[in-house]
Design an enzyme around this catalytic site. Structure first.
Site, short mmCIF file in Angstrom:
data_model
loop_
_atom_site.label_atom_id
_atom_site.label_comp_id
_atom_site.label_asym_id
_atom_site.label_seq_id
_atom_site.Cartn_x
_atom_site.Cartn_y
_atom_site.Cartn_z
N LYS A 90 -16.65 16.13 -29.38
CA LYS A 90 -15.60 14.78 -28.88
C LYS A 90 -14.87 15.42 -27.81
CE LYS A 90 -14.08 10.58 -28.92
NZ LYS A 90 -14.54 10.51 -27.32
N GLN A 111 -10.48 21.45 -26.25
CA GLN A 111 -10.49 20.50 -27.08
C GLN A 111 -10.96 20.52 -28.39
OE1 GLN A 111 -10.99 17.62 -24.73
NE2 GLN A 111 -10.15 16.31 -26.32
N LYS A 114 -7.29 21.18 -29.91
CA LYS A 114 -6.68 19.74 -29.89
C LYS A 114 -7.11 18.87 -30.99
CE LYS A 114 -6.53 17.85 -25.53
NZ LYS A 114 -6.92 17.22 -24.45
N LYS A 126 -17.10 18.72 -23.98
CA LYS A 126 -16.52 18.32 -22.75
C LYS A 126 -17.56 18.09 -21.85
CE LYS A 126 -12.47 16.89 -21.13
NZ LYS A 126 -11.12 16.48 -21.79
N GLY A 165 -13.36 9.24 -21.18
CA GLY A 165 -12.83 9.59 -19.84
C GLY A 165 -12.23 10.69 -19.79
N ASP A 166 -11.98 11.20 -18.67
CA ASP A 166 -11.14 12.28 -18.15
C ASP A 166 -10.80 11.99 -16.63
OD1 ASP A 166 -9.83 14.94 -19.55
OD2 ASP A 166 -10.48 15.47 -17.34
N THR A 210 -2.87 8.50 -24.07
CA THR A 210 -2.38 9.91 -23.81
C THR A 210 -0.79 10.18 -23.08
OG1 THR A 210 -4.65 10.13 -23.21
CG2 THR A 210 -3.24 12.11 -22.37
N ASN A 241 -3.95 7.81 -14.78
CA ASN A 241 -3.75 6.97 -16.06
C ASN A 241 -2.50 7.50 -16.92
OD1 ASN A 241 -4.97 7.10 -19.12
ND2 ASN A 241 -4.86 4.90 -18.45
N SER A 377 -8.95 7.77 -29.36
CA SER A 377 -10.57 7.64 -29.25
C SER A 377 -11.08 7.68 -30.91
CB SER A 377 -11.01 8.86 -28.40
OG SER A 377 -11.02 8.58 -27.19
N1 GLU Z 1 -10.32 13.64 -21.80
C1 GLU Z 1 -9.25 13.58 -22.80
C2 GLU Z 1 -8.70 14.96 -23.27
O1 GLU Z 1 -8.37 15.58 -22.64
C3 GLU Z 1 -9.80 12.50 -23.95
C4 GLU Z 1 -10.99 12.86 -24.54
C5 GLU Z 1 -11.48 11.79 -25.50
O2 GLU Z 1 -10.81 10.74 -25.81
O3 GLU Z 1 -12.34 11.85 -26.12
O4 GLU Z 1 -8.22 15.03 -24.40
#
Ligand code: GLU
Length: 445
Positions: A90, A111, A114, A126, A165-166, A210, A241, A377
């Site tokens: 994810k 990630q 996190k 990612k 997204g990112d 976020t 965002n 998410s």
């Molecule tokens: N890109 C975001 C992050 O850095 C969200 C990733 C997601 O929602 O999967 O965590």
């Protein structure tokens, strides 16, 4: 750094040459993990760290598309499926000209921890592309997204890998990507992507999550010193965002956000940033921050320069990696900084983190402070799996609980390892142990 870990780290660096941001992210995590390996020698025996640093799968592909003039363009696409110990991979997709393997791997590596900290069943991954959406028409962005998904679709799925997204990938891009996935697979598989539109399987609060989460986490840190956002003077970097929603949330809690930035410069608005105007310029018009100055009185726009020159009691870096260096950190500390919450991924350099920690400034690292986006998410995935859709209030309540939980887990872990208030240590160890335990349980894979 612990000598045993340093040797492993050096091997990782030698094996992945030229990937500076990945090296930085690995080093920063390894710096915290010495004490864990004293308590858990089984992690060393099972080579957990070596395995963690080697992605389970890395996909690099060509993305051909045509621009509005009919000219053929070629970009490079990436998806790094890093770790699936806790759930399907994810993590977001980043479309930005700076994207290369080292950026995708640093983001994917972060990630893993996190996502573990959120307590939700999600692994780490990612992806992205060196495509630059800025200045491109909707039709060009659509053709690019369709081409990108024409390769990506075979690697993803609700039980396999769930992109979102990112930077450079928002609701518009997720829409085009989802449409192409559905068309190719002939499946309405809502759970394959998150950040979808609200009328077609998205979750309320996902766009805000976020930025809101970063402020909620920072508020919890402030509480440990008997403070809150009320009355704070806040500087935010970025104006995308994450930044916009962090500004909105901080101001709703009584702070005055006096500055924010884009890649060209920054604005100072002593009365507090007008979020409605900022949204209009950045989200509706897709314009530049400079346009804000002319449309509101008593605002100064500084072309170039650093937003960290503006003094503040709370700083929220919400732009991009390594945007805040040691000098900027020292300046902020001299100017009376109390707390910093990272809305972006790895925005503070290693020097900057050292400055904040030496000064005992409350420092919330991105992998904890900005986890609200991916956590929401996971809430979107939960709603999709049960074909349900929750109210804004309920979803926001869940986000708040998750962020407070992450804060408390980081704080408790820092206490347990004898360094109270060290959220870097707490986040790294807290995330790592959860993943390491799951990897041990699942055998050598
Ligand atoms: N890109 C975001 C992050 O850095 C969200 C990733 C997601 O929602 O999967 O965590």
């Amino acid at each position: 750094m612990d000598a045993r870990l340093e040797a492993i780290r050096d091997t990782v660096l030698a094996r992945n040459p030229g990937e500076g941001e990945f090296h930085q992210a690995v080093t920063e995590v390894f710096d915290s993990l010495g004490p864990v390996h004293d308590r858990h020698p089984e992690f060393l025996e099972a080579a957990i760290l070596e395995r963690l640093c080697e992605p389970e799968r890395q996909i690099i592909f060509r993305v051909p598309w045509t621009d509005d003039a009919g000219r053929v363009r070629i970009n490079r696409g990436f998806r790094v499926e890093f770790n699936s110990a806790l759930g399907p991979y994810k993590g977001g997709l980043r479309f930005h000209p700076s994207v290369y393997l080292g950026i995708v791997k640093f983001l994917g590596f972060e990630q893993i921890f996190k996502n573990a900290l959120t307590g939700m069943p999600i692994g780490g991954g990612k992806g992205g592309s060196d495509f630059d959406p800025r200045g491109r028409s909707d039709a060009e962005v659509m053709r690019f997204c369709q081409s990108f998904m024409t390769e990506l679709y075979r690697h993803i799925g609700e039980y396999t890998d769930v992109p979102a997204g990112d930077i450079g990938v928002g609701g518009r891009e997720i829409g085009y990507l989802f449409g192409q996935y559905k068309r190719i697979t002939n499946r309405y598989e809502s759970g394959v992507l998150t950040g979808k539109g609200i009328s077609w399987g998205g979750s309320l609060v996902r766009p805000e999550a976020t930025g809101y989460g970063t402020v909620i986490f920072t508020q919890e840190m402030l509480k440990t010193r008997g403070a809150s956002f009320d009355g704070q003077r806040v500087v935010v970097s970025g104006s995308g965002n994450v930044a916009i929603n962090a500004i909105a949330k901080a101001q709703s809690l009584g702070a005055t956000v006096v500055a924010c930035s884009d890649s060209s410069g920054y604005i100072v608005d002593e009365a507090g940033i007008d979020v409605g105007l900022l949204r209009q310029i950045k989200e509706v018009e897709r314009g530049r921050l400079k346009d804000y100055e002319a449309r509101r009185s008593a605002v100064s726009y500084v072309d170039g320069g650093s937003v960290w020159d503006v003094n503040a009691t709370v700083a929220l870096p919400c732009a991009t990696q390594n945007e805040l260096d040691g000098d900027a950190a020292a300046r902020l500390v001299r100017n009376g900084l109390l707390a910093i919450g990272e809305g972006a991924n790895m925005p503070s350099t290693r020097d900057a983190v050292a400055v904040f920690q030496d000064a005992r400034v409350l420092f919330g690292p991105g992998k904890a402070a900005n986890a609200g986006g991916v956590a929401t998410s996971a809430l979107e995935m939960q709603q999709n799996a049960s074909r349900d859709s929750w109210s804004f209030a309920h979803t926001e309540q869940r986000l708040t609980e998750i962020m407070v939980g992450i804060h408390d887990r980081c704080a408790a872990t820092a206490d347990e390892y004898g360094d109270p208030g060290n959220y870097v240590l707490g986040a790294n160890i807290g995330g790592f142990v959860k993943v390491a335990d799951a990897m041990l349980a699942q055998g050598l894979i």
